[in-house]
Write a protein that holds these residues in place. Structure first.
Motif, mmCIF file in Angstrom:
data_model
loop_
_atom_site.group_PDB
_atom_site.id
_atom_site.type_symbol
_atom_site.label_atom_id
_atom_site.label_comp_id
_atom_site.label_asym_id
_atom_site.label_seq_id
_atom_site.Cartn_x
_atom_site.Cartn_y
_atom_site.Cartn_z
ATOM 1 N N ALA A 1 18.742 1.721 -36.604
ATOM 2 C CA ALA A 1 19.740 0.746 -36.154
ATOM 3 C C ALA A 1 20.795 0.640 -37.244
ATOM 4 O O ALA A 1 20.601 -0.034 -38.257
ATOM 5 C CB ALA A 1 19.087 -0.604 -35.892
ATOM 6 N N TYR B 1 21.246 -5.233 -41.779
ATOM 7 C CA TYR B 1 21.529 -5.240 -40.337
ATOM 8 C C TYR B 1 20.298 -5.633 -39.517
ATOM 9 O O TYR B 1 20.227 -5.371 -38.318
ATOM 10 C CB TYR B 1 22.035 -3.864 -39.889
ATOM 11 C CG TYR B 1 23.365 -3.499 -40.495
ATOM 12 C CD1 TYR B 1 24.557 -3.918 -39.903
ATOM 13 C CD2 TYR B 1 23.435 -2.756 -41.665
ATOM 14 C CE1 TYR B 1 25.785 -3.587 -40.475
ATOM 15 C CE2 TYR B 1 24.656 -2.426 -42.237
ATOM 16 C CZ TYR B 1 25.822 -2.851 -41.635
ATOM 17 O OH TYR B 1 27.037 -2.528 -42.201
ATOM 18 N N SER C 1 20.110 -5.882 -35.450
ATOM 19 C CA SER C 1 19.203 -4.939 -34.791
ATOM 20 C C SER C 1 18.237 -5.662 -33.859
ATOM 21 O O SER C 1 17.997 -5.220 -32.726
ATOM 22 C CB SER C 1 18.421 -4.148 -35.844
ATOM 23 O OG SER C 1 17.402 -3.378 -35.253
ATOM 24 N N ILE D 1 25.718 -2.719 -32.865
ATOM 25 C CA ILE D 1 25.395 -3.269 -34.184
ATOM 26 C C ILE D 1 26.667 -3.722 -34.889
ATOM 27 O O ILE D 1 26.709 -4.794 -35.515
ATOM 28 C CB ILE D 1 24.636 -2.230 -35.035
ATOM 29 C CG1 ILE D 1 23.283 -1.899 -34.406
ATOM 30 C CG2 ILE D 1 24.464 -2.730 -36.466
ATOM 31 C CD1 ILE D 1 22.307 -3.029 -34.336
ATOM 32 N N ALA E 1 15.995 -1.052 -38.772
ATOM 33 C CA ALA E 1 17.324 -1.484 -39.209
ATOM 34 C C ALA E 1 17.628 -1.036 -40.637
ATOM 35 O O ALA E 1 16.754 -1.032 -41.500
ATOM 36 C CB ALA E 1 17.427 -3.003 -39.129
#
Length: 451
Positions: free
Chosen positions: A286, A206, A210, A300, A202
């Motif tokens: 991700a 995030y 993820s 995402i 990630a």
């Protein structure tokens, strides 16, 4: 693989169904161990260069492997102007880096370093852009068609067309997957596609999004495996290697702006086994992105919009997969009802089997998919039980399976939040259950993406 009939299928595909770039390849005379196809749209030069600089090696060889990259630099017609500008700049930077020599209308070829070459396909300049509805599917097809041709004429030694994306990090032993030690000699010889294992890495901010997305992917495939589906594998374009003869047999990647990986594997699974590799592992970034309609980037983005996603993000009800498992059991047993000429509906067929667990939800789901019609056709076409099961497996494919799941989701098996899935499911692996517990411990933490 390798029969005269299969060679004819490759020749027929290349002559009648491949993309025009294939006709421009006669001037490539170097030989390579492997080939790797990478579609590139609005990617950074640094990410691409990182992939091109990967030092591929093999535990079965003392020398570095020679690799030919097929880089399909592409833009959709009528797409975002800024993305077009960035992609055009990427094309120019790649041509300068590779010191290419033009070999056709929109192809350039050259060496990065000795033993490592690159074909750069220009599908981003005016007049060369990809129809917007064909998107990444056509970009992958252009590259894979080139790879298929070069394998067929022995420019590439390996029979495998490898496909990935610029948002991944590949291990040094990436190409070692084709060695029989990973899944066994017979399985490797019979496989028509290989799917690599992966982990998501990630971007800062995030991590939770993820983890949620990753859990949903693994939960789905693990549940399909438990239910006995023949289509239990991850459909991620950056994880796939395809046998070139099988690729030609199913006429290549579908020309779609998304889901091309799902539909290619769905076709391939009907002509031979798809093998889930135990190693080596690919690292996938991700990160948020809207370049394609669905997949990691859009997922995402969507999850990140909800700051309390762990507590509210929903997943398929475990009961759906219990019904799916039962569906596979009764479909396979339905061969024994073939002599009853009075069976007209899915309800008639399933009730004739006298399986106590069969209830209304399953009957209605199969009826909605047209099971009775498919069953009658398979009975007529099959002389043996094995042939019947193969016919029904082709009918109840990955797409039908998804429709079955969605029907039940919309008719009595509404999706559940994570803690409910954890309480309802009796078949989660220890690994998935532990990941779910870890995610639930994050419930109080808001998803806060970095600026």
């Amino acid at each position: 693989m390798g029969s005269d009939k299969q060679h004819q299928a490759v020749e027929k595909y290349l002559a009648g169904y491949s993309e025009p770039e294939v006709t421009q390849l006669s001037n490539i005379h170097a030989k390579y161990d492997h080939t790797l196809v990478i579609p590139l749209y609005d990617e950074s030069f640094d990410d691409v260069l990182r992939l091109l600089n990967t030092e591929f090696s093999s535990t079965h060889s003392s020398h570095h492997l020679s690799v030919l990259f097929v880089l399909v630099v592409n833009c959709p017609e009528g797409g975002d102007g800024k993305a077009e500008t960035r992609t055009t700049s990427l094309l120019q930077a790649l041509k300068e880096r590779v010191q290419t020599v033009s070999i056709g209308k929109n192809l350039h070829y050259g060496e990065l370093v000795p033993g490592r070459g690159a074909i750069i396909v220009d599908r981003c300049s005016e007049g060369q852009r990809i129809p917007i509805k064909q998107g990444v599917g056509l970009a992958r097809k252009v590259g894979a068609d080139i790879a298929c041709y070069l394998i067929a004429n022995q420019t590439i030694k390996s029979r495998w067309i490898h496909s990935t994306d610029a948002d991944v990090t590949l291990p040094d032993d990436y190409f070692d997957c084709v060695n029989v030690g990973h899944i066994g000699r017979q399985a490797m010889e019979e496989s028509v596609a290989l799917v690599y294992p992966f982990i998501h890495v990630a971007e800062t901010g995030y991590e939770t999004a993820s983890e949620l997305y990753d859990w949903s992917l693994r939960y789905y495939v693990e549940s399909l495996q438990w239910a006995g589906s023949g289509y239990a594998y991850h459909t991620i374009g950056s994880l796939i290697a395809v046998d070139f003869e099988a690729y030609a047999k199913v006429r290549g990647f579908p020309k779609r702006s998304g889901g091309e990986d799902f539909y290619l594997l769905n076709k391939l699974a009907k002509v031979g086994p798809i093998s889930n590799l135990p190693s080596p592992t690919i690292h996938i970034a991700a990160r948020p992105s809207q370049r394609v309609p669905f997949g990691t980037g859009p997922a995402i983005c969507k999850i990140t919009e909800n700051k309390h996603a762990v507590a509210s993000h929903v997943f398929y009800h475990p009961g759906i997969f219990q019904q799916l498992k039962l569906a596979h059991q009764v479909i396979n047993k339905s061969w024994h009802a073939r002599k009853n000429n009075e069976l007209e509906s899915s309800a008639n067929i399933l009730e004739s089997l006298e399986i106590e667990a069969v209830g209304t939800p399953l009957i209605e789901a199969l009826e909605a998919l047209g099971f009775a019609r498919a069953w009658k056709h398979a009975v007529i076409q099959s002389g043996t039980e094995q042939q019947f099961k193969q016919q029904m497996n082709v009918w109840f494919d990955a797409f039908k399976t998804l429709k079955f799941i969605h029907y039940l989701r919309d008719h009595g098996y509404a999706s559940l939040i994570l803690n409910e899935v954890l309480n309802e499911s009796q078949v989660l692996s220890v690994e998935l259950r532990d990941k779910a517990v870890k995610l639930l411990s994050m419930t109080a933490t808001e998803i806060t993406p970095s600026n």
